[in-house]
Scaffold this motif. Structure first.
Motif, PDB file in Angstrom:
ATOM      1  N   ASP A 114      30.189  44.087  -4.539  1.00  0.00           N
ATOM      2  CA  ASP A 114      29.078  42.810  -4.156  1.00  0.00           C
ATOM      3  C   ASP A 114      27.714  43.341  -4.084  1.00  0.00           C
ATOM      4  N   HIS A 115      27.075  42.500  -4.832  1.00  0.00           N
ATOM      5  CA  HIS A 115      25.569  42.812  -4.917  1.00  0.00           C
ATOM      6  C   HIS A 115      24.630  41.882  -3.971  1.00  0.00           C
ATOM      7  N   TYR A 116      25.434  41.163  -3.267  1.00  0.00           N
ATOM      8  CA  TYR A 116      24.882  40.111  -2.479  1.00  0.00           C
ATOM      9  C   TYR A 116      23.880  39.207  -3.049  1.00  0.00           C
ATOM     10  N   GLY A 117      24.140  38.855  -4.437  1.00  0.00           N
ATOM     11  CA  GLY A 117      23.089  37.969  -5.028  1.00  0.00           C
ATOM     12  C   GLY A 117      21.850  38.427  -5.357  1.00  0.00           C
ATOM     13  N   MET A 138      16.420  31.992   0.952  1.00  0.00           N
ATOM     14  CA  MET A 138      17.427  32.953   1.721  1.00  0.00           C
ATOM     15  C   MET A 138      18.714  32.813   0.683  1.00  0.00           C
ATOM     16  N   SER A 139      19.237  33.982   0.954  1.00  0.00           N
ATOM     17  CA  SER A 139      20.673  34.336   0.244  1.00  0.00           C
ATOM     18  C   SER A 139      21.739  33.150   0.737  1.00  0.00           C
ATOM     19  N   SER A 140      22.515  33.042  -0.286  1.00  0.00           N
ATOM     20  CA  SER A 140      23.800  31.829   0.119  1.00  0.00           C
ATOM     21  C   SER A 140      24.731  32.862   0.851  1.00  0.00           C
ATOM     22  N   TYR A 141      24.707  34.036   1.121  1.00  0.00           N
ATOM     23  CA  TYR A 141      25.618  34.960   1.620  1.00  0.00           C
ATOM     24  C   TYR A 141      25.835  34.546   3.023  1.00  0.00           C
ATOM     25  N   ARG A 142      26.946  34.260   3.482  1.00  0.00           N
ATOM     26  CA  ARG A 142      27.633  34.346   4.644  1.00  0.00           C
ATOM     27  C   ARG A 142      26.863  33.274   5.516  1.00  0.00           C
ATOM     28  N   THR A 143      26.778  31.976   5.015  1.00  0.00           N
ATOM     29  CA  THR A 143      25.751  30.784   5.710  1.00  0.00           C
ATOM     30  C   THR A 143      26.579  29.870   6.539  1.00  0.00           C
ATOM     31  N   SER A 144      27.916  30.168   6.620  1.00  0.00           N
ATOM     32  CA  SER A 144      28.748  29.226   7.451  1.00  0.00           C
ATOM     33  C   SER A 144      28.260  29.158   8.986  1.00  0.00           C
ATOM     34  N   LEU A 145      28.669  28.122   9.482  1.00  0.00           N
ATOM     35  CA  LEU A 145      28.602  27.940  11.022  1.00  0.00           C
ATOM     36  C   LEU A 145      29.066  29.076  11.745  1.00  0.00           C
ATOM     37  N   PRO A 146      30.141  29.579  11.637  1.00  0.00           N
ATOM     38  CA  PRO A 146      30.381  30.584  12.232  1.00  0.00           C
ATOM     39  C   PRO A 146      29.609  32.018  12.172  1.00  0.00           C
ATOM     40  N   TYR A 177      20.223  41.144   7.196  1.00  0.00           N
ATOM     41  CA  TYR A 177      19.276  41.904   6.087  1.00  0.00           C
ATOM     42  C   TYR A 177      19.636  41.639   4.888  1.00  0.00           C
ATOM     43  N   ARG A 178      21.042  41.424   4.769  1.00  0.00           N
ATOM     44  CA  ARG A 178      21.443  41.121   3.342  1.00  0.00           C
ATOM     45  C   ARG A 178      21.124  39.877   2.704  1.00  0.00           C
ATOM     46  N   GLN A 179      20.782  38.874   3.894  1.00  0.00           N
ATOM     47  CA  GLN A 179      20.277  37.611   3.431  1.00  0.00           C
ATOM     48  C   GLN A 179      18.847  37.437   3.267  1.00  0.00           C
ATOM     49  N   GLU A 180      18.155  38.415   3.932  1.00  0.00           N
ATOM     50  CA  GLU A 180      16.677  38.186   3.910  1.00  0.00           C
ATOM     51  C   GLU A 180      15.849  39.383   3.305  1.00  0.00           C
ATOM     52  N   ASN A 181      16.405  40.679   3.210  1.00  0.00           N
ATOM     53  CA  ASN A 181      15.652  41.806   2.863  1.00  0.00           C
ATOM     54  C   ASN A 181      16.082  42.577   1.460  1.00  0.00           C
TER      55      ASN A 181
END
Length: 604
Positions: free
Chosen positions: A361-364, A1-9, A45-49
């Motif tokens: 931003d290319h989201y990784g 999975m991408s590291s994009y926005r993985t914080s608890l909130p 979707y940015r994280q997984e797709n």
């Protein structure tokens, strides 16, 4: 999975969005909750797709030309150097990406492509238009615009004719050739011949992946030079400046498969718009030479096209209040158009101030358009079979035409005999088709290409998704975290369609093709196409802007000019139409969106 926005909130936001969408549906929520849900889904979707096919071994990849200082502020013809650190990213000739994991790309064998069930059977029994089903909330410019955009975004290249797919036919099939032959998609010229068995198939986009108006300006420097007059940055208009097409048969666009009147109208309109932009820039900056006027004009025209698609075309075809707000937010942010026009960006956040002018931003994952994006944009039911071409001043009928009469070389004959104003009026006052089952244009099921090849585009659409490794409907939904259909009645609210689909797919719901499933779905309020297709748009509509530095960090007065950015802010599809065809003012009076049905002359 991408590291994009993985914080608890953010994990909480995403979890709530998943829950609300699964239990209630984003489209049934109040506007604020609906927007929040779409935001959470987009992050998911940015994280997984987003998946990079360049990880698959490659050879003979296209090489960008040596860098020039001008590339920093100008788009290149082939899309190279948009990302200055990765100059090959998104350039013409590079691979399509994927919105599904590479290990989930289904295998492609003749059995997978040609049977389970036969694509021609799907075309005849599930897609054939018996009675035209209209989309009455929009006009027929939506179909013309969509193909105009597709001609910018992607092409798999010229099909391979020496080893076509051979589609067996039933005895009662009226197809004039036995068997039916559908050309294969061009192989990936960068594919490593020594790649291990089972390596997923890949294809290349022969166009630039960027939103750079290459359908107007071309994807090579030679094409670009051929379009330019060499004076004041302008583009050629031929035939007494009535058409943006040369009379030279070797450069005749009407001989290219897919050319029709709607595409010609959009090409003409935005070629003229480029020239109008250059006139405006020349008046504002009289010292600029031809090259500077052309390059700024191209940037401005491409950005105006992106704006129109984002805040006008898409809200017209998916006019749910939540999606309209979300799309406007993509461009202006929640702060809105008025705040943007008064103060510009008031925040670094794309949610507050929109994507243009924000951070790249290319989201990784390196940017590329995807096979899934191309698949969900196969919306041929938008096209009518029958066209009543009428006069803008009094609505009198000038000609009744079939689609065949306005396609290929015939389109240029119509352009030469009926004014562009009257043709635009005709499109604006005729509804397109709804993107649904049993609504595929009949003329496109028996379409003769300019090269003489006979084609059933409905069968071809089914075959293409299979050939290119796009999952079937249920698996596609699973990979987007959507609930799959357990029963055929889950596919649609039309019991007759459910029975027909079950019969064609012999009771195996997992075999239902993506196109069939999407066309069968009950549509969200205001939608002209399916919620499943919309999930790809949630991801890719913003990604095309986020990844492009000319829409983000380089969307500045220093690159576009102050006058150029104001032109983008001040203009819309409506103003473009009226600038070049002021006779349409009565037809457009009172409308908020040029893709909505126009006023009919002589009617109150």
């Amino acid at each position: 999975m991408s590291s994009y926005r993985t914080s608890l909130p953010w994990r909480i936001v995403i979890g709530i969005a998943d829950y609300l969408d699964a239990r209630i549906g984003w489209d049934k929520l109040p506007l604020p909750l609906g927007l929040g849900t779409l935001l959470g889904l987009r992050v998911r979707y940015r994280q997984e797709n987003l998946h990079d096919t360049n990880k698959i071994p490659a050879v003979n990849v296209p090489e960008p030309v040596p860098p020039k200082d001008s590339f920093k502020v100008n788009r290149t013809a082939d899309g190279s150097y948009n990302d200055l650190g990765q100059p090959r990213m998104g350039m013409a000739g590079t691979r399509f990406g994927r919105n599904i994991p590479l290990d989930k790309i289904p295998p492609v064998s003749p059995a997978d492509v040609l049977s389970e069930p036969n694509p021609r059977k799907v075309s005849r029994e599930l897609l054939t238009r018996d009675t035209f089903i209209s989309a009455d909330s929009v006009n027929s410019l939506v179909g013309a615009w969509l193909q105009f955009m597709v001609r910018d975004w992607f092409s798999h290249g010229t099909g391979v004719s020496d080893r076509p797919w051979t589609v067996p036919l039933m005895d009662d099939d009226p197809w004039p050739e036995r068997p039916m032959q559908i050309m294969r998609t061009m192989d990936d010229p960068t594919r490593d011949p020594h790649a291990p068995a089972g390596t997923p198939d890949t294809r290349v986009n022969v166009f630039s992946h960027w939103w750079d108006a290459s359908q107007i300006y071309g994807s090579t420097e030679d094409e670009q030079r051929a379009m330019r007059t060499g004076q004041l940055g302008k583009l050629h208009l031929w035939d007494d400046e009535r058409m943006p097409f040369p009379s030279d048969p070797a450069r005749d666009p009407s001989r290219v498969p897919g050319f029709w009147l709607g595409l010609a109208l959009m090409q003409s309109l935005f070629t003229r718009e480029h020239n109008a932009i250059c006139d405006h820039l020349h008046a504002a900056y009289p010292s600029w030479d031809d090259e500077e006027l052309f390059e700024r004009g191209r940037l401005i025209n491409a950005a105006l096209l992106a704006k129109i698609h984002t805040v006008e075309w898409t809200p017209a075809v998916i006019s749910h209040p939540t999606t309209v707000t979300a799309l406007h937010t993509n461009w202006w942010g929640l702060a809105g158009e008025r705040v943007h026009n008064l103060f510009g960006r008031i925040s670094k956040s794309e949610v507050i101030s929109g994507i243009p002018g924000g951070e790249t931003d290319h989201y990784g994952v390196p940017y590329a358009l995807t096979e899934e994006f191309a698949a969900v944009y196969r919306m041929h039911p938008l096209i009518r079979d029958d066209w009543e071409l009428r006069a803008a001043n009094d609505n009198t009928t000038l000609r009744n035409a079939s689609f065949r009469d306005i396609a290929g070389p015939e389109a240029l004959k119509v352009l030469g005999s009926i004014s562009t104003t009257d043709l635009l009026y005709s499109f604006g006052t005729l509804p397109p088709g709804l993107v649904t089952l049993h609504n595929f244009p009949k003329f496109l099921q028996e379409f003769e290409r300019p090269d003489g090849h006979l084609q059933d585009l409905a069968a071809t659409d089914i075959l293409r998704s299979r050939e290119l490794g796009v999952p079937r409907y249920n698996e596609f939904r699973r990979l987007l975290r959507m609930k799959p259909a357990e029963r055929f009645d889950d596919l649609t609210d039309n019991p007759q369609w459910a029975k027909q689909i079950m019969k064609v797919y012999e009771g195996d719901i997992e075999k239902v093709d993506l196109t069939v499933g999407m066309f069968a779905e009950k549509l969200p309020k205001g939608f002209a196409f399916s919620d499943t297709a919309f999930r790809i748009f949630i991801l890719m509509a913003s990604r095309r802007l986020n990844s492009d530095r000319f829409f983000t960090e380089y969307y500045t007065p220093e690159v576009y000019s102050k006058a150029g950015l104001k032109w983008i802010d001040d203009n819309s599809m409506m103003s473009v139409l009226l600038r070049h065809h002021p006779e349409l003012r009565t037809a457009l009076t009172g409308l908020k969106n040029a893709f909505a049905p126009w006023n009919v002359a002589g009617q109150d």
